[in-house]
Design a protein around this motif. Structure first.
Motif, PDB file in Angstrom:
ATOM      1  N   PRO A   1       0.820  -1.208   0.000  1.00  0.00           N
ATOM      2  CA  PRO A   1       0.000   0.000   0.000  1.00  0.00           C
ATOM      3  C   PRO A   1       0.856   1.261   0.000  1.00  0.00           C
ATOM      4  CG  PRO A   1      -0.214  -1.194   2.088  1.00  0.00           C
ATOM      5  CD  PRO A   1       0.678  -1.997   1.203  1.00  0.00           C
ATOM      6  N   ALA A   2       0.336   2.310  -0.642  1.00  0.00           N
ATOM      7  CA  ALA A   2       1.045   3.587  -0.704  1.00  0.00           C
ATOM      8  C   ALA A   2       1.058   4.253   0.669  1.00  0.00           C
ATOM      9  CB  ALA A   2       0.380   4.500  -1.725  1.00  0.00           C
ATOM     10  N   GLU A   3       2.142   4.960   0.939  1.00  0.00           N
ATOM     11  CA  GLU A   3       2.291   5.681   2.197  1.00  0.00           C
ATOM     12  C   GLU A   3       1.402   6.930   2.182  1.00  0.00           C
ATOM     13  OE1 GLU A   3       5.859   7.882   4.697  1.00  0.00           O
ATOM     14  OE2 GLU A   3       6.292   6.953   2.775  1.00  0.00           O
ATOM     15  N   THR A   4       0.625   7.124   3.241  1.00  0.00           N
ATOM     16  CA  THR A   4      -0.227   8.310   3.347  1.00  0.00           C
ATOM     17  C   THR A   4       0.626   9.508   3.719  1.00  0.00           C
ATOM     18  OG1 THR A   4      -2.132   7.002   4.018  1.00  0.00           O
ATOM     19  CG2 THR A   4      -2.189   9.331   4.571  1.00  0.00           C
ATOM     20  N   MET A   5       0.516  10.577   2.920  1.00  0.00           N
ATOM     21  CA  MET A   5       1.277  11.799   3.166  1.00  0.00           C
ATOM     22  C   MET A   5       0.425  12.881   3.833  1.00  0.00           C
ATOM     23  SD  MET A   5       4.292  11.074   2.283  1.00  0.00           S
ATOM     24  CE  MET A   5       5.066  12.653   2.366  1.00  0.00           C
ATOM     25  N   ILE A   6      -0.859  12.932   3.498  1.00  0.00           N
ATOM     26  CA  ILE A   6      -1.765  13.930   4.058  1.00  0.00           C
ATOM     27  C   ILE A   6      -3.049  13.218   4.456  1.00  0.00           C
ATOM     28  CG2 ILE A   6      -3.116  16.008   3.575  1.00  0.00           C
ATOM     29  CD1 ILE A   6      -0.944  16.742   1.519  1.00  0.00           C
ATOM     30  N   GLU A   7      -3.527  13.532   5.658  1.00  0.00           N
ATOM     31  CA  GLU A   7      -4.768  12.929   6.110  1.00  0.00           C
ATOM     32  C   GLU A   7      -5.616  13.991   6.805  1.00  0.00           C
ATOM     33  OE1 GLU A   7      -6.179   8.775   8.018  1.00  0.00           O
ATOM     34  OE2 GLU A   7      -4.306   9.611   8.745  1.00  0.00           O
ATOM     35  N   CYS A   8      -6.875  14.008   6.468  1.00  0.00           N
ATOM     36  CA  CYS A   8      -7.848  14.914   7.077  1.00  0.00           C
ATOM     37  C   CYS A   8      -8.984  14.028   7.589  1.00  0.00           C
ATOM     38  CB  CYS A   8      -8.353  15.907   6.028  1.00  0.00           C
ATOM     39  SG  CYS A   8      -9.644  17.004   6.630  1.00  0.00           S
ATOM     40  N   GLU A   9      -9.320  14.171   8.861  1.00  0.00           N
ATOM     41  CA  GLU A   9     -10.309  13.279   9.444  1.00  0.00           C
ATOM     42  C   GLU A   9     -11.377  14.075  10.194  1.00  0.00           C
ATOM     43  OE1 GLU A   9      -9.975   9.588  12.450  1.00  0.00           O
ATOM     44  OE2 GLU A   9      -8.434   9.704  10.909  1.00  0.00           O
ATOM     45  N   ASN A  10     -12.616  13.959   9.747  1.00  0.00           N
ATOM     46  CA  ASN A  10     -13.782  14.569  10.389  1.00  0.00           C
ATOM     47  C   ASN A  10     -13.655  16.080  10.591  1.00  0.00           C
ATOM     48  OD1 ASN A  10     -15.387  12.208  10.626  1.00  0.00           O
ATOM     49  ND2 ASN A  10     -14.090  11.551  12.315  1.00  0.00           N
ATOM     50  N   LEU A  11     -13.200  16.791   9.566  1.00  0.00           N
ATOM     51  CA  LEU A  11     -13.078  18.243   9.632  1.00  0.00           C
ATOM     52  C   LEU A  11     -14.462  18.886   9.576  1.00  0.00           C
ATOM     53  CD1 LEU A  11     -11.285  20.818   9.549  1.00  0.00           C
ATOM     54  CD2 LEU A  11     -11.449  20.670   7.069  1.00  0.00           C
ATOM     55  N   THR A  12     -14.756  19.708  10.559  1.00  0.00           N
ATOM     56  CA  THR A  12     -16.011  20.459  10.611  1.00  0.00           C
ATOM     57  C   THR A  12     -15.668  21.913  10.876  1.00  0.00           C
ATOM     58  OG1 THR A  12     -17.231  18.570  11.466  1.00  0.00           O
ATOM     59  CG2 THR A  12     -18.217  20.711  11.834  1.00  0.00           C
ATOM     60  N   ARG A  13     -16.352  22.828  10.170  1.00  0.00           N
ATOM     61  CA  ARG A  13     -16.131  24.261  10.360  1.00  0.00           C
ATOM     62  C   ARG A  13     -17.486  24.957  10.407  1.00  0.00           C
ATOM     63  NH1 ARG A  13     -14.742  28.598  12.411  1.00  0.00           N
ATOM     64  NH2 ARG A  13     -13.481  30.095  11.293  1.00  0.00           N
ATOM     65  N   ARG A  14     -17.701  25.689  11.500  1.00  0.00           N
ATOM     66  CA  ARG A  14     -18.953  26.421  11.680  1.00  0.00           C
ATOM     67  C   ARG A  14     -18.668  27.909  11.792  1.00  0.00           C
ATOM     68  NH1 ARG A  14     -19.480  21.872  15.005  1.00  0.00           N
ATOM     69  NH2 ARG A  14     -21.088  20.463  14.270  1.00  0.00           N
ATOM     70  N   PHE A  15     -19.569  28.711  11.251  1.00  0.00           N
ATOM     71  CA  PHE A  15     -19.548  30.158  11.405  1.00  0.00           C
ATOM     72  C   PHE A  15     -20.844  30.514  12.121  1.00  0.00           C
ATOM     73  CE2 PHE A  15     -17.071  29.343   7.541  1.00  0.00           C
ATOM     74  CZ  PHE A  15     -15.892  30.000   7.861  1.00  0.00           C
ATOM     75  N   GLY A  16     -20.780  30.640  13.436  1.00  0.00           N
ATOM     76  CA  GLY A  16     -22.002  30.853  14.208  1.00  0.00           C
ATOM     77  C   GLY A  16     -22.884  29.620  14.117  1.00  0.00           C
ATOM     78  N   HIS A  17     -24.114  29.797  13.652  1.00  0.00           N
ATOM     79  CA  HIS A  17     -25.043  28.673  13.513  1.00  0.00           C
ATOM     80  C   HIS A  17     -24.938  27.989  12.146  1.00  0.00           C
ATOM     81  CE1 HIS A  17     -27.002  29.408  17.301  1.00  0.00           C
ATOM     82  NE2 HIS A  17     -27.134  30.684  16.995  1.00  0.00           N
ATOM     83  N   PHE A  18     -24.156  28.569  11.242  1.00  0.00           N
ATOM     84  CA  PHE A  18     -24.011  28.018   9.885  1.00  0.00           C
ATOM     85  C   PHE A  18     -22.858  27.019   9.841  1.00  0.00           C
ATOM     86  CE2 PHE A  18     -21.998  28.235   5.648  1.00  0.00           C
ATOM     87  CZ  PHE A  18     -23.043  27.730   4.899  1.00  0.00           C
ATOM     88  N   THR A  19     -23.108  25.808   9.377  1.00  0.00           N
ATOM     89  CA  THR A  19     -22.068  24.789   9.213  1.00  0.00           C
ATOM     90  C   THR A  19     -21.605  24.817   7.762  1.00  0.00           C
ATOM     91  OG1 THR A  19     -23.058  23.414  10.921  1.00  0.00           O
ATOM     92  CG2 THR A  19     -21.500  22.343   9.436  1.00  0.00           C
ATOM     93  N   ALA A  20     -20.369  25.285   7.557  1.00  0.00           N
ATOM     94  CA  ALA A  20     -19.816  25.413   6.206  1.00  0.00           C
ATOM     95  C   ALA A  20     -19.250  24.086   5.712  1.00  0.00           C
ATOM     96  CB  ALA A  20     -18.736  26.481   6.179  1.00  0.00           C
TER      97      ALA A  20
END
Length: 63
Positions: free
Chosen positions: A2-21
């Motif tokens: 298997p290829a080596e993982t270089m970048i991983e993003c897991e469960n990224l959440t970003r909110r601006f007040g009550h708005f979930t972007a």
């Protein structure tokens, strides 16, 4: 082998007040891969990249 993982993003959440972007975005990029980040306007691409790089969002502070 298997290829080596270089970048991983897991469960990224970003909110601006009550708005979930961005809501629970996950992906991994293997070493030597070409990665495209596609989607319609307003789908959160820039928000994910800014958070992924640790860049502050103008007017919203660093969090």
């Amino acid at each position: 082998m298997p290829a080596e993982t270089m970048i991983e993003c897991e469960n990224l959440t970003r909110r601006f007040g009550h708005f979930t972007a961005v809501d629970h975005v996950s992906f991994s990029i293997a070493k030597g891969s070409i990665f495209g980040f596609l989607g319609p306007n307003g789908s959160g691409k820039s928000t994910v990249i800014r958070r992924w790089c640790g860049l502050p969002w103008p007017g919203f502070g660093v969090s």
